[in-house]
Structure formats: structure tokens, C-alpha cells
Scaffold this motif. Sequence first.
Motif, PDB file in Angstrom:
ATOM      1  N   ALA A 104      73.235  42.199 -19.693  1.00 39.22           N
ATOM      2  CA  ALA A 104      74.678  41.977 -19.835  1.00 39.22           C
ATOM      3  C   ALA A 104      75.063  41.803 -21.303  1.00 39.22           C
ATOM      4  CB  ALA A 104      75.098  40.756 -19.019  1.00 39.22           C
ATOM      5  N   LYS A 105      74.221  41.072 -22.053  1.00 41.46           N
ATOM      6  CA  LYS A 105      74.484  40.894 -23.490  1.00 41.46           C
ATOM      7  C   LYS A 105      74.420  42.233 -24.222  1.00 41.46           C
ATOM      8  CE  LYS A 105      72.691  36.164 -23.979  1.00 41.46           C
ATOM      9  NZ  LYS A 105      71.588  35.357 -24.567  1.00 41.46           N
ATOM     10  N   TRP A 106      73.443  43.056 -23.831  1.00 43.75           N
ATOM     11  CA  TRP A 106      73.300  44.356 -24.490  1.00 43.75           C
ATOM     12  C   TRP A 106      74.545  45.214 -24.234  1.00 43.75           C
ATOM     13  CZ3 TRP A 106      73.508  49.514 -23.839  1.00 43.75           C
ATOM     14  CH2 TRP A 106      72.910  50.316 -24.821  1.00 43.75           C
ATOM     15  N   ILE A 107      75.026  45.206 -23.007  1.00 41.51           N
ATOM     16  CA  ILE A 107      76.228  45.987 -22.669  1.00 41.51           C
ATOM     17  C   ILE A 107      77.427  45.479 -23.454  1.00 41.51           C
ATOM     18  CG2 ILE A 107      77.855  46.531 -20.814  1.00 41.51           C
ATOM     19  CD1 ILE A 107      75.446  46.395 -18.889  1.00 41.51           C
ATOM     20  N   GLU A 108      77.538  44.157 -23.554  1.00 37.69           N
ATOM     21  CA  GLU A 108      78.664  43.561 -24.285  1.00 37.69           C
ATOM     22  C   GLU A 108      78.669  44.000 -25.751  1.00 37.69           C
ATOM     23  OE1 GLU A 108      80.448  39.122 -25.413  1.00 37.69           O
ATOM     24  OE2 GLU A 108      78.613  39.301 -24.219  1.00 37.69           O
ATOM     25  N   THR A 109      77.481  44.111 -26.334  1.00 33.10           N
ATOM     26  CA  THR A 109      77.367  44.451 -27.757  1.00 33.10           C
ATOM     27  C   THR A 109      77.334  45.952 -28.020  1.00 33.10           C
ATOM     28  OG1 THR A 109      76.056  42.432 -28.032  1.00 33.10           O
ATOM     29  CG2 THR A 109      76.027  43.996 -29.854  1.00 33.10           C
ATOM     30  N   ASN A 110      76.773  46.732 -27.083  1.00 34.22           N
ATOM     31  CA  ASN A 110      76.492  48.146 -27.365  1.00 34.22           C
ATOM     32  C   ASN A 110      77.152  49.125 -26.395  1.00 34.22           C
ATOM     33  OD1 ASN A 110      74.167  47.817 -29.470  1.00 34.22           O
ATOM     34  ND2 ASN A 110      73.632  46.445 -27.789  1.00 34.22           N
ATOM     35  N   THR A 111      78.278  48.760 -25.857  1.00 30.99           N
ATOM     36  CA  THR A 111      78.922  49.621 -24.864  1.00 30.99           C
ATOM     37  C   THR A 111      79.085  51.056 -25.372  1.00 30.99           C
ATOM     38  OG1 THR A 111      80.111  47.785 -23.885  1.00 30.99           O
ATOM     39  CG2 THR A 111      80.970  49.965 -23.445  1.00 30.99           C
ATOM     40  N   ARG A 112      79.476  51.211 -26.595  1.00 34.81           N
ATOM     41  CA  ARG A 112      79.744  52.555 -27.129  1.00 34.81           C
ATOM     42  C   ARG A 112      78.475  53.391 -27.251  1.00 34.81           C
ATOM     43  NH1 ARG A 112      83.995  51.162 -32.057  1.00 34.81           N
ATOM     44  NH2 ARG A 112      85.672  50.311 -30.742  1.00 34.81           N
ATOM     45  N   ALA A 113      77.303  52.719 -27.259  1.00 33.23           N
ATOM     46  CA  ALA A 113      76.053  53.465 -27.420  1.00 33.23           C
ATOM     47  C   ALA A 113      75.680  54.237 -26.156  1.00 33.23           C
ATOM     48  CB  ALA A 113      74.912  52.506 -27.776  1.00 33.23           C
ATOM     49  N   VAL A 114      76.264  53.882 -25.022  1.00 34.61           N
ATOM     50  CA  VAL A 114      75.950  54.598 -23.780  1.00 34.61           C
ATOM     51  C   VAL A 114      77.168  55.328 -23.230  1.00 34.61           C
ATOM     52  CG1 VAL A 114      73.909  53.369 -23.000  1.00 34.61           C
ATOM     53  CG2 VAL A 114      76.137  52.337 -22.637  1.00 34.61           C
ATOM     54  N   SER A 116      78.126  32.660  -7.954  1.00 34.37           N
ATOM     55  CA  SER A 116      77.305  31.460  -8.069  1.00 34.37           C
ATOM     56  C   SER A 116      77.394  30.897  -9.491  1.00 34.37           C
ATOM     57  CB  SER A 116      75.854  31.811  -7.735  1.00 34.37           C
ATOM     58  OG  SER A 116      75.002  30.734  -8.034  1.00 34.37           O
ATOM     59  N   LYS A 117      77.364  29.574  -9.601  1.00 36.95           N
ATOM     60  CA  LYS A 117      77.517  28.925 -10.905  1.00 36.95           C
ATOM     61  C   LYS A 117      76.412  29.329 -11.870  1.00 36.95           C
ATOM     62  CE  LYS A 117      78.251  24.421 -13.050  1.00 36.95           C
ATOM     63  NZ  LYS A 117      78.348  22.947 -12.827  1.00 36.95           N
ATOM     64  N   ASP A 118      75.179  29.538 -11.346  1.00 36.86           N
ATOM     65  CA  ASP A 118      74.077  29.850 -12.252  1.00 36.86           C
ATOM     66  C   ASP A 118      74.092  31.299 -12.753  1.00 36.86           C
ATOM     67  OD1 ASP A 118      73.241  31.211 -10.043  1.00 36.86           O
ATOM     68  OD2 ASP A 118      71.367  30.125  -9.764  1.00 36.86           O
ATOM     69  N   THR A 119      75.074  32.082 -12.314  1.00 38.22           N
ATOM     70  CA  THR A 119      75.231  33.439 -12.850  1.00 38.22           C
ATOM     71  C   THR A 119      76.514  33.564 -13.679  1.00 38.22           C
ATOM     72  OG1 THR A 119      76.384  34.230 -10.855  1.00 38.22           O
ATOM     73  CG2 THR A 119      73.981  34.431 -10.892  1.00 38.22           C
ATOM     74  N   GLU A 120      77.080  32.436 -14.032  1.00 40.11           N
ATOM     75  CA  GLU A 120      78.353  32.432 -14.767  1.00 40.11           C
ATOM     76  C   GLU A 120      78.237  33.141 -16.117  1.00 40.11           C
ATOM     77  OE1 GLU A 120      81.737  29.225 -16.320  1.00 40.11           O
ATOM     78  OE2 GLU A 120      80.015  28.546 -15.151  1.00 40.11           O
ATOM     79  N   ASN A 121      77.126  32.920 -16.839  1.00 38.16           N
ATOM     80  CA  ASN A 121      76.947  33.552 -18.147  1.00 38.16           C
ATOM     81  C   ASN A 121      76.869  35.076 -18.032  1.00 38.16           C
ATOM     82  OD1 ASN A 121      76.951  31.097 -19.451  1.00 38.16           O
ATOM     83  ND2 ASN A 121      74.724  30.909 -19.488  1.00 38.16           N
ATOM     84  N   ILE A 122      76.207  35.552 -16.978  1.00 41.24           N
ATOM     85  CA  ILE A 122      76.111  37.000 -16.760  1.00 41.24           C
ATOM     86  C   ILE A 122      77.492  37.585 -16.529  1.00 41.24           C
ATOM     87  CG2 ILE A 122      75.247  38.791 -15.207  1.00 41.24           C
ATOM     88  CD1 ILE A 122      72.830  36.960 -14.668  1.00 41.24           C
ATOM     89  N   ARG A 123      78.245  36.948 -15.646  1.00 47.92           N
ATOM     90  CA  ARG A 123      79.588  37.462 -15.316  1.00 47.92           C
ATOM     91  C   ARG A 123      80.521  37.399 -16.521  1.00 47.92           C
ATOM     92  NH1 ARG A 123      81.536  33.967 -12.049  1.00 47.92           N
ATOM     93  NH2 ARG A 123      79.743  32.610 -11.702  1.00 47.92           N
ATOM     94  N   SER A 124      80.385  36.360 -17.339  1.00 42.05           N
ATOM     95  CA  SER A 124      81.231  36.233 -18.534  1.00 42.05           C
ATOM     96  C   SER A 124      80.937  37.346 -19.532  1.00 42.05           C
ATOM     97  CB  SER A 124      81.010  34.864 -19.195  1.00 42.05           C
ATOM     98  OG  SER A 124      81.431  33.831 -18.349  1.00 42.05           O
ATOM     99  N   SER A 125      79.650  37.645 -19.747  1.00 46.86           N
ATOM    100  CA  SER A 125      79.275  38.720 -20.674  1.00 46.86           C
ATOM    101  C   SER A 125      79.816  40.065 -20.203  1.00 46.86           C
ATOM    102  CB  SER A 125      77.745  38.803 -20.800  1.00 46.86           C
ATOM    103  OG  SER A 125      77.237  37.706 -21.514  1.00 46.86           O
TER     104      SER A 125
END
Length: 211
Positions: free
Chosen positions: A64-74, A95-104
Motif C-alpha cells: 500500500a505504501k509503494w502504491i501511495e508513493t509510486n502510482t505513476r510508475a505502474v 477492521s481496526k488493525d488494517t486502518e493503516n493499509i486503508r489510509s495509504s
Amino acid sequence: MGLLHTDGPSRPSPEQGAETRNCSAVVVTTGDPREPEVVQEIKIRGRTLTSSYEEEREALQEAAKWIETNTRAVDNKVMICTDSQSLVEAISNSSKDTENIRSSLNRAGAYTIIQWVPRHVSIPGNEMADKLANEAANSREEEPKMVSLSRAESCIKRTMKDGDPSHHRIAAVYSNHSRARDKKAIKTRKDAVLLARLRSGHCMASQRTRT
């Protein structure tokens, strides 16, 4: 469409008498999924005490972090493939423990699909992610990550067990004790403590009531 394959297998843990080799990995690819072109590989050293779910979540978080940073690369449309069905369900249920994934993913500019795929069915991207995860597990270049609080609590609960009562009176009281019945009847910790004191015959100070 860009394809990201994640993998986070959990190896045997110390309490099972084996060396822990936990890890996660992400393989970013483009092109034909049958003959993918690798854009980037990400290896993450895991924790000493962990679970497959935690390591799979770590891998998906990195994706998810990679997509957030490099969307234009794909492309503006991306798919993440994971073999963790429980993780896909957790994200779907917010689920609360996936909040960071969903935010990214929400911050990313790409339209992202998270797809569950069965493991070990000869999907090239998944096979590459599995191989990369094994390399990460065998690597000693990085120190393991800190153990999460939830995993530490789980380990403590699993290993710390109350022994049988040693006092004859308490042993007699608990000889016909039903944990299932107590679990159903007792609603608060305060009530559980009070019941335990009554059963053990401990003296209790009288409580004053307001008039």
C-alpha cells in the motif's frame, strides 16, 4: 494494470523449539501476469514472535505504501494479490488493525483492487513473492522487528496457566468448578474477583453504603 504480489509466511516460533524465521515480501510487476516483468522487490525481516496474519499484513502495508508513493510508475489501476483470506476479510470489514493499509490506499491516486489468490498454484508473481520471503527469512542483514503488543499478550496468555489449588479447602471448592458456567454467568472482573474471594474464604472488609 500493475500487479503487486505479497507474501508473509510465519515460521516455527521459539515456544515450538525451533529457530524463528519470520518475514514478508512484495513483488511489484507489470505486463502479462503469466510472464510478469518485475518492477521492484521488497523484503521485510519479520518479528521473533508473530503469526502468518501479522506478516501478511506487514507485506500488504508495504504494498500500500509503494502504491501511495509510486502510482505513476505502474498505472492508475493496480491489483494487490494476497493468499491471506483472513486479511482480505479484515480489510473488507474495516477492521481496526488494517486502518493503516486503508489510509495509504485512500491517499494513493490509483484505483486499487485487493484480490485473494490460493497459495502454491503456480501463479508466477506469487511464486516470486514466496521465494523473496524465504530469502528475507534467511537474511541476517537486518534485526527482527519489535514484537507487537497483541502478539506478546497472546503468547503470555498461552504460556501462563493457573495451576491446581494447593490449599485443601480451595481445592474442595473448585473440584466441581465449571469454567464454562462461570464464563456465562460472570459479566465483570469485579464480580469474578468477589466470587473467587468467597470461594477461597478470604476475609473481606465491609463496604459502607451511602444513605
